[in-house]
Design an enzyme around this catalytic site. Structure first.
Site, PDB file in Angstrom:
ATOM      1  N   HIS A   1       0.837  -1.200   0.000  1.00  0.00           N
ATOM      2  CA  HIS A   1       0.000   0.000   0.000  1.00  0.00           C
ATOM      3  C   HIS A   1       0.870   1.247   0.000  1.00  0.00           C
ATOM      4  O   HIS A   1       1.352   1.687   1.049  1.00  0.00           O
ATOM      5  CB  HIS A   1      -0.915  -0.005   1.225  1.00  0.00           C
ATOM      6  CG  HIS A   1      -1.991   1.031   1.167  1.00  0.00           C
ATOM      7  ND1 HIS A   1      -3.209   0.882   1.777  1.00  0.00           N
ATOM      8  CD2 HIS A   1      -2.043   2.230   0.553  1.00  0.00           C
ATOM      9  CE1 HIS A   1      -3.957   1.948   1.548  1.00  0.00           C
ATOM     10  NE2 HIS A   1      -3.263   2.787   0.812  1.00  0.00           N
TER      11      HIS A   1
ATOM     12  N   ASP B   1       1.011   2.713   3.743  1.00  0.00           N
ATOM     13  CA  ASP B   1       0.196   3.809   3.191  1.00  0.00           C
ATOM     14  C   ASP B   1       1.077   5.051   2.977  1.00  0.00           C
ATOM     15  O   ASP B   1       0.655   6.180   3.249  1.00  0.00           O
ATOM     16  CB  ASP B   1      -1.015   4.129   4.073  1.00  0.00           C
ATOM     17  CG  ASP B   1      -2.035   5.034   3.369  1.00  0.00           C
ATOM     18  OD1 ASP B   1      -1.887   5.288   2.146  1.00  0.00           O
ATOM     19  OD2 ASP B   1      -2.971   5.498   4.039  1.00  0.00           O
TER      20      ASP B   1
HETATM   21 ZN    ZN Z   1      -6.578   4.784   1.821  1.00  0.00          ZN
END
Ligand code: ZN
Length: 468
Positions: free
Chosen positions: A67, A336
């Protein structure tokens, strides 16, 4: 005559969770593939093999971060494939998955091909592409999932956004199952969250910031559980932040529903108390955190480096995420990584974009919060970065040391103490909440298909000896 390129990584403790292996061993890579693992692997090394001595370090299959936002095409002021993958290598990652919320969005085969080309010529580590679920990530019409798959995407997601229409999500799952593509979902119910910027609770009220209810995430996790049960398709819930999400996932998995989840280091390290400034955080929620010698970092209240989506939540949520990681409910850790320019973050809290960089602090924070606190063994922690994401993404040649698998290797020292200097980061952006933090655990070398692409801190002494 061209001799086959070969590399012998010797002297380390090899941990390969996929094969249940943990012990002293050498790893031989021939022509970019794993050729031998064991104490006698060196005996099979051909003449001219490059020897990489890593005494006392952990040697494991290359870490995967599924991610990340590499910002190409369209937002190269924030990050490029070159700078993003350089930061990933420094963090110990050999493979990253880039999210499709670029400009234009990755919702067609042409954009996938463009990124693959850029990654081939400028990428330091492997780049895998996630395609969009819906056209332009608008949540209205399905993207051409079949042609995205043909172009090489390894998953679909509307990350940054969330498909609100449940019927559309159901169809996306059915199509994705036909093409054997995992669906990843950023779980956010727009009607509940509206324009929330931080966790809705004590601190949002005390600081006068608009709240983002935990149930705004949990509703979509519950929706995904139901649609996974209805369709039989696997749904992967991204960056889970709340205790309720962990509970839903745990119950669904106990019933055999094909669902999984990931957690990010900021959600299992920080809480929303950081928004009131460093004194408030260290006084209560931060008290138990690992701290090496030196001063605890300081920051003001309303610091936009702590603004992310989903937001940092309460101590009980943080504890639930850690518990979910420890008991296997959450199988994957991801960063992320979401770079933004300084000028974008240096505005009033309400106006700053969501997101922080994460590649270079991810491994250390995970070791500190999970391994050094005895919540997870080293093999179980490494599994969340290797075999688990490789399995979800159907990458049988990644995340393990099977003979013939890709020669991707991470070498790290779980005990090295260091201070994260954000200004020296390889990322183009410096929007991290962990600047100046004392960290424990650090990547020392990264090998991609048999090539050493990163070895130690480039500004300090070479950490490992490289000898022919
Ligand atoms: Zn997200």
């Amino acid at each position: 005559m061209n001799l086959p390129k070969s590399l012998l990584i010797s002297g380390g403790r090899v941990i390969d969770p996929a094969n249940g292996f943990d012990g002293p061993a050498d790893v031989l890579i021939l022509d970019g593939k794993i050729a031998a693992v064991g104490v006698t692997a060196g005996a099979q090394a051909p003449v001219g093999t490059q020897r990489f001595v890593v005494t006392g370090k952990i040697v494991c299959p290359g870490l995967i971060d599924l991610h990340a936002h590499l910002r190409e095409p369209g937002q190269s002021a924030k990050e490029t494939i070159a700078t993003g993958t350089a930061a990933a290598a420094r963090g110990g990652f050999t493979s990253v998955v880039c999210m499709p919320n670029t400009s234009p969005a990755i919702d067609n085969a042409g954009t996938v091909a463009l990124i693959q080309q850029r990654a081939e010529s400028h990428g330091v580590v492997n780049v895998f592409v996630a395609g969009a679920i819906t056209k332009n990530i608008a949540g209205e019409e399905l993207a051409p999932i079949g042609s995205l798959k043909q172009a090489g995407v390894i998953a679909i997601t509307d990350d940054g956004h969330c498909v609100q229409n449940n019927e559309l999500m159901r169809r996306a799952l059915e199509y994705a199952m036909m093409f054997d593509l995992p669906v990843m979902d950023h779980c956010q119910d727009y009607s509940l969250v509206t324009d929330g910027v931080v966790h809705e609770g004590y601190w949002s009220a005390a600081l006068g910031l608009r709240g983002w209810q935990a149930s705004g995430e949990e509703l979509i996790v519950a929706r995904n559980v139901m649609l996974a049960e209805l369709t039989g398709a696997h749904v992967h819930c991204q960056h889970l932040s709340s205790a309720g999400s962990v509970r839903l996932l745990r119950e669904a998995k106990a019933r055999g529903i094909p669902i999984s989840g990931e957690a990010c280091p900021h959600h299992f390290t920080l809480t929303d108390a950081v928004l009131a400034g460093s004194d408030e955080f260290w006084k209560n929620d931060g008290r138990g955190l690992f701290s090496a010698q030196g001063e605890r970092p300081r920051w003001p209240s309303y610091d936009t480096h702590f603004k992310m989506n989903p937001p940092l939540r309460q101590a009980a949520d943080r504890a639930a995420i850690i518990e979910g990681l420890a008991d296997g409910t959450i199988e994957i850790i991801a960063s992320d990584h979401a770079p933004h320019c300084d000028y974008e973050k240096q505005v009033e809290f309400d106006y700053a974009p969501f997101g922080i960089t994460g590649f270079e602090t991810e491994l250390a924070l995970s070791l500190m919060q999970l391994y050094h606190t005895s919540k997870l063994s080293l093999p179980n922690l490494i599994a969340k970065f290797t075999v688990a994401p490789a399995r979800l993404l159907r990458l049988p040649n990644k995340g393990n040391f099977n003979l013939g698998s890709d020669g991707d290797v991470t070498v790290f020292d779980p005990d090295e103490e260091w201070i994260f200097d954000a200004a020296a980061s390889a990322s183009k952006s410096k929007n991290t909440p962990f600047a100046g933090w004392n960290l424990k655990g650090r990547a020392r070398a990264v090998i991609v298909r048999g090539e050493v692409v990163y070895a130690g801190d480039p500004v300090a002494e070479p950490a490992l000896s490289l000898a022919r």
